[in-house]
Scaffold this motif. Structure first.
Motif, PDB file in Angstrom:
ATOM      1  N   ALA A 218       0.811  -1.219   0.000  1.00 32.97           N
ATOM      2  CA  ALA A 218       0.000   0.000   0.000  1.00 32.97           C
ATOM      3  C   ALA A 218       0.837   1.258   0.000  1.00 32.97           C
ATOM      4  O   ALA A 218       0.303   2.357  -0.093  1.00 32.97           O
ATOM      5  N   SER A 219       2.146   1.120   0.096  1.00 33.25           N
ATOM      6  CA  SER A 219       3.005   2.285   0.279  1.00 33.25           C
ATOM      7  C   SER A 219       3.011   3.166  -0.965  1.00 33.25           C
ATOM      8  O   SER A 219       3.202   2.696  -2.086  1.00 33.25           O
ATOM      9  N   VAL A 220       2.759   4.453  -0.756  1.00 31.47           N
ATOM     10  CA  VAL A 220       2.889   5.453  -1.811  1.00 31.47           C
ATOM     11  C   VAL A 220       3.794   6.544  -1.268  1.00 31.47           C
ATOM     12  O   VAL A 220       3.455   7.220  -0.308  1.00 31.47           O
ATOM     13  N   GLY A 221       4.953   6.688  -1.850  1.00 30.87           N
ATOM     14  CA  GLY A 221       5.888   7.696  -1.363  1.00 30.87           C
ATOM     15  C   GLY A 221       6.581   7.317  -0.074  1.00 30.87           C
ATOM     16  O   GLY A 221       7.010   8.187   0.682  1.00 30.87           O
ATOM     17  N   GLY A 222       6.687   6.022   0.207  1.00 29.78           N
ATOM     18  CA  GLY A 222       7.446   5.576   1.370  1.00 29.78           C
ATOM     19  C   GLY A 222       6.688   5.572   2.674  1.00 29.78           C
ATOM     20  O   GLY A 222       7.300   5.489   3.744  1.00 29.78           O
ATOM     21  N   ALA A 223       5.348   5.658   2.639  1.00 30.98           N
ATOM     22  CA  ALA A 223       4.571   5.638   3.886  1.00 30.98           C
ATOM     23  C   ALA A 223       4.642   4.262   4.534  1.00 30.98           C
ATOM     24  O   ALA A 223       4.639   3.233   3.856  1.00 30.98           O
ATOM     25  N   SER A 224       4.709   4.232   5.857  1.00 31.38           N
ATOM     26  CA  SER A 224       4.751   2.978   6.604  1.00 31.38           C
ATOM     27  C   SER A 224       3.371   2.654   7.162  1.00 31.38           C
ATOM     28  O   SER A 224       2.520   3.531   7.315  1.00 31.38           O
ATOM     29  N   ILE A 225       3.164   1.375   7.456  1.00 32.19           N
ATOM     30  CA  ILE A 225       1.956   0.968   8.161  1.00 32.19           C
ATOM     31  C   ILE A 225       2.209   1.205   9.645  1.00 32.19           C
ATOM     32  O   ILE A 225       3.083   0.591  10.245  1.00 32.19           O
ATOM     33  N   SER A 226       1.456   2.111  10.236  1.00 32.05           N
ATOM     34  CA  SER A 226       1.762   2.588  11.579  1.00 32.05           C
ATOM     35  C   SER A 226       0.653   2.347  12.591  1.00 32.05           C
ATOM     36  O   SER A 226       0.789   2.725  13.756  1.00 32.05           O
ATOM     37  N   ALA A 227      -0.462   1.713  12.180  1.00 35.66           N
ATOM     38  CA  ALA A 227      -1.560   1.414  13.100  1.00 35.66           C
ATOM     39  C   ALA A 227      -2.289   0.169  12.612  1.00 35.66           C
ATOM     40  O   ALA A 227      -2.287  -0.144  11.427  1.00 35.66           O
ATOM     41  N   GLY A 228      -2.924  -0.519  13.548  1.00 37.76           N
ATOM     42  CA  GLY A 228      -3.649  -1.739  13.215  1.00 37.76           C
ATOM     43  C   GLY A 228      -2.744  -2.959  13.360  1.00 37.76           C
ATOM     44  O   GLY A 228      -1.590  -2.842  13.783  1.00 37.76           O
ATOM     45  N   PRO A 229      -3.307  -4.136  13.048  1.00 36.02           N
ATOM     46  CA  PRO A 229      -4.613  -4.341  12.436  1.00 36.02           C
ATOM     47  C   PRO A 229      -5.767  -4.201  13.429  1.00 36.02           C
ATOM     48  O   PRO A 229      -5.601  -4.399  14.614  1.00 36.02           O
ATOM     49  N   ALA A 230      -6.929  -3.835  12.875  1.00 35.71           N
ATOM     50  CA  ALA A 230      -8.189  -3.832  13.614  1.00 35.71           C
ATOM     51  C   ALA A 230      -9.227  -4.450  12.686  1.00 35.71           C
ATOM     52  O   ALA A 230      -9.016  -4.494  11.461  1.00 35.71           O
ATOM     53  N   PHE A 231     -10.322  -4.913  13.241  1.00 43.35           N
ATOM     54  CA  PHE A 231     -11.283  -5.677  12.453  1.00 43.35           C
ATOM     55  C   PHE A 231     -12.684  -5.111  12.598  1.00 43.35           C
ATOM     56  O   PHE A 231     -13.131  -4.778  13.694  1.00 43.35           O
ATOM     57  N   VAL A 232     -13.364  -4.976  11.453  1.00 40.34           N
ATOM     58  CA  VAL A 232     -14.762  -4.560  11.423  1.00 40.34           C
ATOM     59  C   VAL A 232     -15.471  -5.439  10.403  1.00 40.34           C
ATOM     60  O   VAL A 232     -15.106  -5.470   9.234  1.00 40.34           O
ATOM     61  N   GLY A 233     -16.451  -6.207  10.847  1.00 42.90           N
ATOM     62  CA  GLY A 233     -17.106  -7.151   9.961  1.00 42.90           C
ATOM     63  C   GLY A 233     -16.105  -8.146   9.417  1.00 42.90           C
ATOM     64  O   GLY A 233     -15.332  -8.751  10.167  1.00 42.90           O
ATOM     65  N   ASN A 234     -16.066  -8.297   8.098  1.00 40.49           N
ATOM     66  CA  ASN A 234     -15.110  -9.192   7.440  1.00 40.49           C
ATOM     67  C   ASN A 234     -13.950  -8.433   6.830  1.00 40.49           C
ATOM     68  O   ASN A 234     -13.332  -8.898   5.866  1.00 40.49           O
ATOM     69  N   LEU A 235     -13.634  -7.272   7.387  1.00 40.74           N
ATOM     70  CA  LEU A 235     -12.549  -6.446   6.871  1.00 40.74           C
ATOM     71  C   LEU A 235     -11.464  -6.291   7.935  1.00 40.74           C
ATOM     72  O   LEU A 235     -11.745  -6.242   9.131  1.00 40.74           O
ATOM     73  N   VAL A 236     -10.218  -6.192   7.461  1.00 41.57           N
ATOM     74  CA  VAL A 236      -9.090  -5.916   8.347  1.00 41.57           C
ATOM     75  C   VAL A 236      -8.571  -4.521   8.002  1.00 41.57           C
ATOM     76  O   VAL A 236      -8.421  -4.178   6.817  1.00 41.57           O
ATOM     77  N   LEU A 237      -8.328  -3.698   9.016  1.00 45.08           N
ATOM     78  CA  LEU A 237      -7.965  -2.291   8.832  1.00 45.08           C
ATOM     79  C   LEU A 237      -6.516  -2.048   9.209  1.00 45.08           C
ATOM     80  O   LEU A 237      -6.020  -2.605  10.192  1.00 45.08           O
ATOM     81  N   PHE A 238      -5.862  -1.180   8.436  1.00 39.51           N
ATOM     82  CA  PHE A 238      -4.516  -0.726   8.740  1.00 39.51           C
ATOM     83  C   PHE A 238      -4.460   0.788   8.533  1.00 39.51           C
ATOM     84  O   PHE A 238      -5.062   1.311   7.593  1.00 39.51           O
ATOM     85  N   GLY A 239      -3.716   1.483   9.386  1.00 36.20           N
ATOM     86  CA  GLY A 239      -3.487   2.912   9.222  1.00 36.20           C
ATOM     87  C   GLY A 239      -2.055   3.161   8.807  1.00 36.20           C
ATOM     88  O   GLY A 239      -1.143   2.431   9.199  1.00 36.20           O
ATOM     89  N   ALA A 240      -1.833   4.205   8.006  1.00 37.50           N
ATOM     90  CA  ALA A 240      -0.509   4.491   7.464  1.00 37.50           C
ATOM     91  C   ALA A 240      -0.027   5.872   7.894  1.00 37.50           C
ATOM     92  O   ALA A 240      -0.816   6.742   8.277  1.00 37.50           O
ATOM     93  N   SER A 241       1.282   6.059   7.790  1.00 35.27           N
ATOM     94  CA  SER A 241       1.883   7.322   8.220  1.00 35.27           C
ATOM     95  C   SER A 241       1.561   8.476   7.285  1.00 35.27           C
ATOM     96  O   SER A 241       1.823   9.635   7.618  1.00 35.27           O
ATOM     97  N   ASP A 242       1.000   8.194   6.096  1.00 33.15           N
ATOM     98  CA  ASP A 242       0.577   9.277   5.204  1.00 33.15           C
ATOM     99  C   ASP A 242      -0.878   9.670   5.426  1.00 33.15           C
ATOM    100  O   ASP A 242      -1.422  10.494   4.696  1.00 33.15           O
ATOM    101  N   GLY A 243      -1.531   9.073   6.421  1.00 30.41           N
ATOM    102  CA  GLY A 243      -2.909   9.411   6.747  1.00 30.41           C
ATOM    103  C   GLY A 243      -3.947   8.524   6.098  1.00 30.41           C
ATOM    104  O   GLY A 243      -5.138   8.741   6.297  1.00 30.41           O
ATOM    105  N   THR A 244      -3.523   7.507   5.355  1.00 32.27           N
ATOM    106  CA  THR A 244      -4.483   6.613   4.711  1.00 32.27           C
ATOM    107  C   THR A 244      -4.875   5.490   5.660  1.00 32.27           C
ATOM    108  O   THR A 244      -4.020   4.909   6.333  1.00 32.27           O
ATOM    109  N   ILE A 245      -6.168   5.199   5.720  1.00 27.76           N
ATOM    110  CA  ILE A 245      -6.620   4.004   6.412  1.00 27.76           C
ATOM    111  C   ILE A 245      -7.143   3.054   5.337  1.00 27.76           C
ATOM    112  O   ILE A 245      -7.935   3.425   4.483  1.00 27.76           O
ATOM    113  N   TRP A 246      -6.606   1.826   5.351  1.00 27.21           N
ATOM    114  CA  TRP A 246      -6.926   0.816   4.360  1.00 27.21           C
ATOM    115  C   TRP A 246      -7.843  -0.235   4.972  1.00 27.21           C
ATOM    116  O   TRP A 246      -7.652  -0.642   6.119  1.00 27.21           O
TER     117      TRP A 246
END
Length: 226
Positions: free
Chosen positions: A29-57
């Motif tokens: 998911a990295s765009v411009g070198g962003a790191s995965i900096s939060a998560g994982p967390a789960f909602v329904g059948n989805l797994v969530l990750f937060g990134a240092s560029d402000g994106t939540i996947w």
């Protein structure tokens, strides 16, 4: 369900089989070198990750992206999940509520401090400990600030729930007990020395781990609520 999920500093989200350690999938998911900096967390059948560029996947359990949301500021604190909604804050002092299934923003709120820990979700409210030494009480429905409590020092430990009450442990020996719906302080206790861990509610006791200055070790203290 027999899987391990984690994110990397290189911006990748990975799922492994728990029994074998075999890689099941990997999503970059990295765009411009962003790191995965939060998560994982789960909602329904989805797994969530937060990134240092402000994106939540949000990925499905096979590793395919379901949606993404771009927030203002790095996401360094794990999201809190309740009733299909996602609550999280950013380093730029913004706090968000998203719909878990779609990632659609329900509301956002600018605070005067960045969240330090995952929000505590109780009843109709949220408790958010922020870097300006303030505990904010927000409405889950619209994000309005219902009240706030100024804390004598930095809130270094996660908040602990005691029914509809909140135990707050800071960098001082003082422990506060607050009512979530009103934010009113209804009890407090000052330990004999600094805390070594956050206060916990283990009914009917409040459990503390404090530094023992004489021995150099630690002591467990049991408080009975009144």
């Amino acid at each position: 369900e027999g899987k391990v999920y984690f994110g990397t500093a290189g911006g990748r989200m990975v799922a492994l089989g728990l029994a074998s350690g075999e890689k099941l999938w990997e999503f970059a998911a990295s765009v411009g070198g962003a790191s995965i900096s939060a998560g994982p967390a789960f909602v329904g059948n989805l797994v969530l990750f937060g990134a240092s560029d402000g994106t939540i996947w949000a990925l499905d359990l096979s590793g395919k992206p379901a949606w993404e949301f771009l927030a203002k500021g790095a996401i360094t604190i794990d999201p809190a999940i309740a009733e299909g909604r996602i609550y999280f804050g950013t380093a730029d002092r913004h706090f968000y509520c998203l719909r878990g299934a779609t990632g659609k923003k329900i509301w956002s709120r600018r605070l005067q401090g960045a969240p330090l820990h995952p929000a505590l979700v109780l009843d109709r409210g949220l408790a958010v400990a922020a870097s300006n030494s303030v505990l904010y009480f927000l409405s889950r429905r619209g994000g309005s600030i219902l009240s706030w409590e100024v804390v004598p020092s930095r809130v270094i430990y996660e908040l602990s729930a005691a029914g509809r009450l909140i135990l707050l442990s800071a960098a001082s020996p003082e422990i506060l007990l607050l009512d979530l719906p009103t934010g009113k302080r209804i009890g407090q206790y000052e330990a004999s020395s600094p805390l070594a861990a956050g206060a916990l509610w283990v009914s009917p006791f409040v459990v503390l781990i404090v530094e023992d200055e004489e021995s150099g070790g630690q002591r467990m203290v049991m408080l009975r609520s009144r």
